[in-house]
Scaffold this motif. Structure first.
Motif, short mmCIF file in Angstrom:
data_model
loop_
_atom_site.label_atom_id
_atom_site.label_comp_id
_atom_site.label_asym_id
_atom_site.label_seq_id
_atom_site.Cartn_x
_atom_site.Cartn_y
_atom_site.Cartn_z
N VAL B 177 0.31 -0.88 0.28
CA VAL B 177 -0.12 0.09 0.09
C VAL B 177 0.82 1.30 0.18
O VAL B 177 1.97 1.25 1.40
N ASP B 178 1.00 1.92 -0.70
CA ASP B 178 1.70 3.07 -1.49
C ASP B 178 1.35 4.20 -0.53
O ASP B 178 1.25 5.04 -0.57
N PHE B 205 -0.37 -0.05 -4.36
CA PHE B 205 -1.15 0.20 -5.05
C PHE B 205 -1.98 1.29 -3.69
O PHE B 205 -1.63 1.81 -2.83
N ASP B 211 -8.79 -0.60 -4.19
CA ASP B 211 -8.83 -0.56 -5.28
C ASP B 211 -7.07 -1.30 -6.06
O ASP B 211 -6.45 -0.27 -5.74
N GLN B 212 -7.30 -2.11 -5.98
CA GLN B 212 -5.94 -3.13 -6.36
C GLN B 212 -6.25 -3.94 -7.73
O GLN B 212 -5.47 -4.52 -8.78
N SER B 214 -5.22 -3.15 -10.83
CA SER B 214 -4.34 -2.88 -11.61
C SER B 214 -2.55 -3.38 -10.91
O SER B 214 -2.19 -3.87 -12.25
N ALA B 215 -3.28 -3.36 -9.96
CA ALA B 215 -1.66 -3.78 -8.92
C ALA B 215 -1.68 -5.35 -9.71
O ALA B 215 -0.72 -6.20 -10.09
N TRP B 216 -2.84 -5.98 -10.27
CA TRP B 216 -3.17 -7.87 -9.95
C TRP B 216 -2.43 -7.70 -10.89
O TRP B 216 -2.40 -9.00 -11.38
N GLU B 242 -8.49 -10.41 -5.65
CA GLU B 242 -7.86 -10.32 -6.95
C GLU B 242 -7.09 -11.41 -7.45
O GLU B 242 -6.80 -11.70 -8.97
#
Lengths: 357, 415
Positions: B177-178, B205, B211-212, B214-216, B242
């Motif tokens: 987590v960013d 993310f 909201d994950q 795109s990371a996955w 995900e």
């Protein structure tokens, strides 16, 4: 009776423009100022530095936001970000070797510059759109602080503030730090009290009421909005810096996060828009009430003999505190400052108000 | 008449200060101040940890306390706000508390200058700045347990062991987590990737972590052998969903210690079989000290909360944290006698050798240099019912970890 108007006669324009034409207001002001100065002898260090000092500084911050939101009518949801700019630039300046007096000025000016640069972009929109744009500023600042170790001192780390000093004198004692906060808060209050009766203050009010009507009267609304942003950002920056220097002793991103912005805005709204005394009340309610309600509730539970777990004890006061804000705003939507005003208005004519009815 | 009396008492209490809950209130107690976030961001752990600490305190007191003196746990909420944390610290300090625990990174950072100045003790297991394990700089701070740096290198060591002792050509995804909590291990992972020759992929993310997607998708393309995850609470549940969607088996997932039975229940106890977690505390109830608490307190109806909350690795974490704290107090009484002071408590903490609370946690050896106690962890796997240890306690790459610690702590200067 309590706010006697008899004997108040204006013989000159300057006396007509007095800040407090009624003597009772003046006496009350002097009384509370004296209390504020005597506070280190009157109350324990815990209350002085954990309650009074933050309260005064948050009041100064709320006053700065009130200038923008209350007088100039511009919403700002990124106020804590502006405070952060001031706090970080001041601490960096001091660590660079600049004396605190100038560092505070640098902090205030850099906040002012960044705040008004942002305002130039944000002011192309109005109302709710402006609110959301300022919120974006908050998130930009959060991101910058979290992603630039050069400014924030590294991830999870923090920027230590050097010992606060004024005029070459290190200030470390409880009372000394408190007086710095008191001095700054009084300074901001005096500024705002006087601003109301200057051309600038009247121009801001004109812009707030209807900006194109103000333009027709020859008030350049864009210019005055920028002035309002710059001034309020200056106050925010210096307040943020003093907060770090006298209370937190270090700057970390969490101290200036989005919920702090919301809290300051809540202080302004609960206290009353464009109300100076309201800002004092608002800051007290938002900042100190959670702790006091907590204490009340724990004491009550203890007395009645109810056994609560620590979590329940933490959650119920939060609900009560929320309810308190709702109740105050339902009783008087203009805020706590207006409640004080109502009481004062009542006492102004009491006991003769019955004669009208 | 009675009402006014009650009201006056309430007012007196309100003036006297804010809420505290205490387990015992004798004068000759050893006090521990817990300024916890019981109402905002950290509520996914604080109730269980508080319950564990209070249960352990009761158990210790039933057995006669520490050197004949009862321990007292004072809990107060700070709502994860630095300002209220400072208020709590200042208040408890005046009540004679000198051992503090905030269990919140922002608040532990906020009280740090005051702790150092006042010479009190700050216990900050699992939170706060990682370089505080450097006892030569942070003399008053005790992050007993692993740092995130130590934890992540132990995860890498586990992967190395799984791959027959070499990491050449292994692909490791770091999913985080960013914000500072998630960013902390990045530098050390890069160092290790260079040193051991594995391929590292970084997949951040944003907060709040729902909201994950795109990371996955990127992780699927990267096709890693293992995924190290720095997330907490509900983020794991989203991640599990995900992973399923992207066809990544959950057994590749190695979580940071912030994952508990509640998250497992949300993922589904069956679906989570094979999921791994780095930890410094043994999970489950087969640990002697947990079994003793159940027998002495909960079986007799004297527990400090809901019995259902016991089956949670965070409860064990709370018991572990305070086992170490009470052990230090015991050593302090042994060495310096009663009353315990901040100095003797510090000496007590620094003389802890191979303490593992009877199998509850990784053995701790705290020294004046290393306030973390060695920072050992291991990998546990969820088998559908409980946590099963996959390795012995690991304390790998300590030189790399200490290099990072020293590099960071050298920048800290108390003004």
């Amino acid at each position: 009776m309590f706010y006697r108007q008899s004997g108040v006669r204006h013989n000159s324009y300057s006396s007509d423009r007095d800040l407090f034409p009624i003597p009772a207001d003046r006496y009350a002001l002097w009384f509370f100022l004296a209390l504020g100065i005597a506070a280190p002898w009157l109350i324990d260090g815990l209350y002085l530095n954990s309650y009074m000092l933050p309260w005064l500084l948050w009041t100064a911050a709320a006053l700065g936001l009130n200038l923008l939101t209350g007088w100039a009518g511009q919403m700002h949801l990124g106020y804590a970000a502006v405070m952060a700019v001031g706090a970080y630039s001041t601490v960096h300046a001091v660590r660079f070797g600049i004396p605190w007096e100038f560092a505070l000025l640098i902090g205030g000016l850099s906040s002012s510059v960044i705040g008004s640069l942002f305002a130039v972009a944000a002011l192309r929109v109005k109302g709710l759109y402006l609110a959301i744009t300022t919120l974006a500023m908050q998130f930009v600042m959060d991101w910058v602080l979290n992603h630039s170790p050069a400014i924030s001192g590294g991830s999870h780390a923090s920027l230590q503030s050097p010992t606060f000093a004024l005029l070459g004198q290190d200030i470390t004692s409880d009372a000394g730090l408190y007086y710095v906060a008191l001095g700054w808060c009084v300074l901001v209050t005096i500024f705002l009290l006087n601003m109301r009766r200057t051309g600038l203050g009247r121009a801001l009010v004109a812009v707030r009421e209807k900006d194109f009507a103000a333009a027709i009267l020859g008030v350049n609304s864009f210019y005055y909005k920028i002035i309002a942003f710059a001034t309020s950002s200056f106050i925010a920056g210096v307040t943020g810096a003093i907060l770090v220097a006298t209370f937190y002793f270090l700057a970390s991103p969490e101290q200036f996060s989005v919920n702090v912005s919301i809290q300051v805005l809540a202080m302004v709204i609960v206290g009353g828009l464009a109300s100076i005394i309201g800002s004092y009340f608002g800051a007290a309610l938002i900042l100190l009430m959670p702790g006091i309600v907590n204490g009340l509730f724990a004491g009550f539970a203890d007395m009645v003999g109810l056994q609560f777990g620590p979590e329940t004890l933490a959650h119920i006061p939060n609900a009560a505190y929320g309810a308190l804000i709702v109740i105050f705003l339902m009783v008087e939507p203009m805020g706590l400052g207006k409640i004080y005003g109502n009481i004062r208005d009542y006492l102004l004519v009491w006991p003769f108000d019955q004669m009208k009815k | 008449m009675k009402l006014t009396k009650i009201l006056m008492q309430v007012a007196a209490v309100a003036l006297a200060g804010t809420a505290t809950v205490s387990s015992a209130s004798a004068q000759d107690t050893i006090k521990f101040g817990m300024c916890y976030d019981l109402s905002k961001s950290y509520t996914f752990i604080t109730p269980q940890i508080t319950q564990g600490a209070r249960d352990l305190a009761d158990l210790v007191n039933m057995k006669g306390g520490i050197g004949g003196h009862p321990v007292e746990i004072i809990v107060q909420d700070h709502g994860n706000e630095p300002q209220r944390g400072i208020e709590c610290y200042e208040k408890l300090k005046r009540e004679g508390v000198f051992v503090f625990d905030t269990l919140s990174t922002p608040v532990s950072i906020a009280v740090l200058p005051r702790i150092m100045k006042d010479g009190n003790i700050l216990l900050q297991s699992l939170v706060g700045r990682g370089d505080a394990v450097d006892g030569s700089v942070f003399t008053q701070v005790f992050p007993v347990g692993p740092t995130y740096w130590g934890q992540v290198v132990n995860d890498i060591e586990y992967i190395r062991l799984q791959n027959g002792g070499s990491l050449k050509g292994v692909k490791v995804a770091f999913f985080y987590v960013d914000y500072p909590f998630g960013q902390e291990p990045i530098e050390i992972l890069k160092t290790l990737a260079e040193k051991e020759g594995f391929e590292l992929g970084l997949f951040p993310f944003p907060l709040p972590g729902s909201d994950q997607g795109s990371a996955w998708t990127q992780i699927r393309r990267f096709n890693p052998d293992n995924i190290i995850s720095w997330a907490f609470a509900g983020m794991h549940v989203v991640a599990a969903k995900e992973m399923k969607r992207n066809g990544i088996p959950i057994s590749k997932y190695i979580s940071v210690n912030w994952l508990n039975e509640k998250d497992i229940a949300s993922i589904g106890a069956e679906a989570a079989i094979g999921l791994k977690r780095g930890t410094n505390v043994a999970g489950g109830q087969d640990v002697p000290i947990i079994a003793e608490i159940i027998a002495e307190l909960y079986d007799k109806g004297k527990g400090n909360g809901d019995r259902a909350a016991l089956n949670d690795v965070y409860y064990n974490t709370g018991v572990a944290m305070y086992s170490a704290a009470f052990e230090a107090a015991r050593l302090a009484v042994e060495q310096g006698g009663f009353p315990v002071t901040a100095e003797t408590m510090k000496a007590g903490l620094e003389s802890m050798v191979d303490f593992d609370a009877n199998g509850l946690m990784a053995p701790l050896t705290v020294t004046a240099e290393d306030h973390g106690g060695g920072g050992k962890t291991r990998i546990d796997m969820w088998d559908g019912k409980t946590w099963v240890g996959q390795t012995d306690w690991i304390g790998a790459y300590t030189d790399v970890v200490w290099e990072v610690v020293k590099e960071s702590s050298s920048k800290f200067k108390l003004e």
